[in-house]
Design a protein around this motif. Structure first.
Motif, PDB file in Angstrom:
ATOM      1  N   ASP A 147       0.855  -1.199   0.000  1.00  0.00           N
ATOM      2  CA  ASP A 147       0.000   0.000   0.000  1.00  0.00           C
ATOM      3  C   ASP A 147       0.885   1.240   0.000  1.00  0.00           C
ATOM      4  O   ASP A 147       1.588   1.509   0.969  1.00  0.00           O
ATOM      5  N   THR A 148       0.851   2.008  -1.086  1.00  0.00           N
ATOM      6  CA  THR A 148       1.700   3.196  -1.204  1.00  0.00           C
ATOM      7  C   THR A 148       1.048   4.459  -0.660  1.00  0.00           C
ATOM      8  O   THR A 148       1.650   5.527  -0.677  1.00  0.00           O
ATOM      9  N   ARG A 149      -0.163   4.371  -0.127  1.00  0.00           N
ATOM     10  CA  ARG A 149      -0.864   5.559   0.334  1.00  0.00           C
ATOM     11  C   ARG A 149      -0.200   6.151   1.582  1.00  0.00           C
ATOM     12  O   ARG A 149       0.399   5.443   2.378  1.00  0.00           O
ATOM     13  N   THR A 150      -0.347   7.455   1.722  1.00  0.00           N
ATOM     14  CA  THR A 150       0.132   8.147   2.919  1.00  0.00           C
ATOM     15  C   THR A 150      -0.667   9.428   3.076  1.00  0.00           C
ATOM     16  O   THR A 150      -1.645   9.647   2.355  1.00  0.00           O
ATOM     17  N   THR A 151      -0.265  10.277   4.015  1.00  0.00           N
ATOM     18  CA  THR A 151      -0.933  11.564   4.201  1.00  0.00           C
ATOM     19  C   THR A 151       0.100  12.678   4.259  1.00  0.00           C
ATOM     20  O   THR A 151       1.241  12.463   4.678  1.00  0.00           O
ATOM     21  N   ILE A 152      -0.301  13.865   3.831  1.00  0.00           N
ATOM     22  CA  ILE A 152       0.481  15.076   4.037  1.00  0.00           C
ATOM     23  C   ILE A 152      -0.461  16.137   4.575  1.00  0.00           C
ATOM     24  O   ILE A 152      -1.528  16.371   4.019  1.00  0.00           O
ATOM     25  N   GLN A 153      -0.052  16.731   5.686  1.00  0.00           N
ATOM     26  CA  GLN A 153      -0.900  17.713   6.367  1.00  0.00           C
ATOM     27  C   GLN A 153      -2.310  17.175   6.602  1.00  0.00           C
ATOM     28  O   GLN A 153      -3.301  17.888   6.490  1.00  0.00           O
ATOM     29  N   GLN A 160       5.121  -3.346   3.489  1.00  0.00           N
ATOM     30  CA  GLN A 160       3.721  -3.424   3.090  1.00  0.00           C
ATOM     31  C   GLN A 160       3.053  -2.055   3.069  1.00  0.00           C
ATOM     32  O   GLN A 160       2.062  -1.860   2.374  1.00  0.00           O
ATOM     33  N   SER A 161       3.583  -1.107   3.838  1.00  0.00           N
ATOM     34  CA  SER A 161       2.994   0.223   3.905  1.00  0.00           C
ATOM     35  C   SER A 161       4.101   1.261   4.016  1.00  0.00           C
ATOM     36  O   SER A 161       5.232   0.954   4.407  1.00  0.00           O
ATOM     37  N   VAL A 162       3.758   2.500   3.695  1.00  0.00           N
ATOM     38  CA  VAL A 162       4.723   3.598   3.784  1.00  0.00           C
ATOM     39  C   VAL A 162       5.192   3.785   5.227  1.00  0.00           C
ATOM     40  O   VAL A 162       6.348   4.135   5.469  1.00  0.00           O
ATOM     41  N   ALA A 163       4.320   3.504   6.160  1.00  0.00           N
ATOM     42  CA  ALA A 163       4.677   3.668   7.577  1.00  0.00           C
ATOM     43  C   ALA A 163       5.826   2.749   7.990  1.00  0.00           C
ATOM     44  O   ALA A 163       6.516   3.014   8.979  1.00  0.00           O
ATOM     45  N   GLU A 164       6.049   1.666   7.264  1.00  0.00           N
ATOM     46  CA  GLU A 164       7.111   0.717   7.596  1.00  0.00           C
ATOM     47  C   GLU A 164       8.473   1.147   7.070  1.00  0.00           C
ATOM     48  O   GLU A 164       9.495   0.560   7.420  1.00  0.00           O
ATOM     49  N   ILE A 165       8.515   2.171   6.235  1.00  0.00           N
ATOM     50  CA  ILE A 165       9.787   2.607   5.656  1.00  0.00           C
ATOM     51  C   ILE A 165      10.606   3.316   6.728  1.00  0.00           C
ATOM     52  O   ILE A 165      10.131   4.229   7.390  1.00  0.00           O
ATOM     53  N   SER A 166      11.856   2.883   6.886  1.00  0.00           N
ATOM     54  CA  SER A 166      12.744   3.483   7.875  1.00  0.00           C
ATOM     55  C   SER A 166      14.178   3.303   7.406  1.00  0.00           C
ATOM     56  O   SER A 166      14.438   2.731   6.341  1.00  0.00           O
ATOM     57  N   GLN A 167      15.122   3.782   8.184  1.00  0.00           N
ATOM     58  CA  GLN A 167      16.533   3.640   7.811  1.00  0.00           C
ATOM     59  C   GLN A 167      16.966   2.185   7.741  1.00  0.00           C
ATOM     60  O   GLN A 167      18.007   1.884   7.165  1.00  0.00           O
ATOM     61  N   ASP A 168      16.185   1.279   8.306  1.00  0.00           N
ATOM     62  CA  ASP A 168      16.502  -0.145   8.180  1.00  0.00           C
ATOM     63  C   ASP A 168      16.391  -0.611   6.738  1.00  0.00           C
ATOM     64  O   ASP A 168      16.941  -1.665   6.379  1.00  0.00           O
TER      65      ASP A 168
END
Length: 314
Positions: free
Chosen positions: A90-96, A299-307
């Motif tokens: 899922d590539t969805r996310t939020t801005i503001q 699986q989601s943008v929230a999982e993206i991190s420096q790892d």
């Protein structure tokens, strides 16, 4: 109405783009660049691609990603992760607080009618169709009313150059607010316009890039991690400049950016096929980003991190 900020669509013949030729498959954003350069008049192409003086900032932003992204004398690569369930990425996310289909939006660039007859109206429709934010420039070549009307469901922000006449600026802000623009992106790094050498040589005269409290707008990838650390999660950090692939997007997010914004590539897509060209370009880089997420096990943008990335010393 504030006509000071908007140009007529009656452009000089030398600036009007040629009619697109036969269809051809396009595989990446640089394919759009090649077609745009082929089809646009030289003066228009130089205006789009040129930077101020020696264009160091433009070139450094692009080179940083081409070199696999260097930060503080390190090379940054994606770290693949296997045997992860990535059936439903899922590539969805939020801005503001507003949902977008991917953290890939459109940064403010002016004079879109130089590359396509409908100019910013085509760009706005493409952004609405793609479900991403479009920041309209102060130097739009379509009236703000037309841009808002042509894509009424789109997420629109407005980029403001503050005019010395504060009353004029106030009226413009009130105008965009009434038209449904959700935020202001205030340009604060241009106390004086840069010396654009190509435009001078081409004798191109086009006189006529409030979220400062909520996010930090960044154009230097090498400073991204430092800025993210400095704001300590108090505001969203966005990156604008040099993004050309889905891998670039993931690396920027892994270093702490909330979203990236595309400038010149949008104009390449517009020059190729107007609204459809911008939609096609956005679809390509969104698919690349989807692939990058899958290969790093996200699986989601929230999982993206420096790892998701690894550093190796040069």
């Amino acid at each position: 109405m504030l006509p000071f900020f908007f140009l007529s669509k009656q452009l000089p013949d030398a600036l009007i783009p040629t009619i697109p030729g036969p269809e051809m498959p396009l595989a990446c954003l640089t394919d759009f660049r090649a077609l745009a350069q082929e089809r646009l008049p030289k003066s228009t192409w130089d205006f789009i691609e040129g930077g101020a003086d020696d264009s160091f900032t433009r070139d450094d932003n692009i080179a940083a990603f081409k070199r696999k992204l260097f930060v503080a004398e390190h090379r940054i690569r994606l770290r693949p992760r296997y045997l992860k369930n990535v059936v439903n990425v899922d590539t969805r996310t939020t801005i503001q607080g507003e949902e977008i289909t991917a953290p890939i939006c459109i940064s403010p660039t002016g004079f879109h009618c130089l590359v396509w007859p409908d100019g910013e109206m085509s760009t706005a429709r493409a952004a609405q169709a793609a479900g991403v934010c479009y920041i309209t420039s102060t130097f739009a070549t379509c009236a703000l009313e037309d841009i808002a009307a042509t894509a009424p469901r789109g997420l629109r922000w407005f980029q403001l150059y503050v005019h010395p006449d504060r009353q004029l600026s106030k009226q413009l802000v009130q105008r965009v607010e009434s038209l449904g623009f959700k935020a202001l992106v205030i340009t604060v790094d241009v106390p004086k316009l840069g010396n654009r050498r190509h435009d001078i040589r081409n004798q191109l005269d086009l006189k006529l890039n409030l979220l400062l409290k909520d996010f930090y707008w960044l154009k230097e990838i090498d400073a991204l991690a430092e800025v993210v650390a400095a704001v300590k999660g108090k505001m969203e950090v966005y990156l604008d400049g040099g993004i050309r692939t889905g891998n670039d997007v993931l690396k920027a997010l892994a270093l702490g950016a909330k979203c990236v914004f595309l400038g010149r590539p949008i104009l390449w897509g517009l020059a190729y096929k107007g609204e459809d060209g911008v939609k096609e370009l956005l679809n390509i880089i969104k698919n690349e980003f989807h692939t990058s997420m899958a290969l790093t096990g996200c699986q989601s943008v929230a999982e993206i991190s420096q790892d998701m990335i690894q550093f190796s010393r040069l």
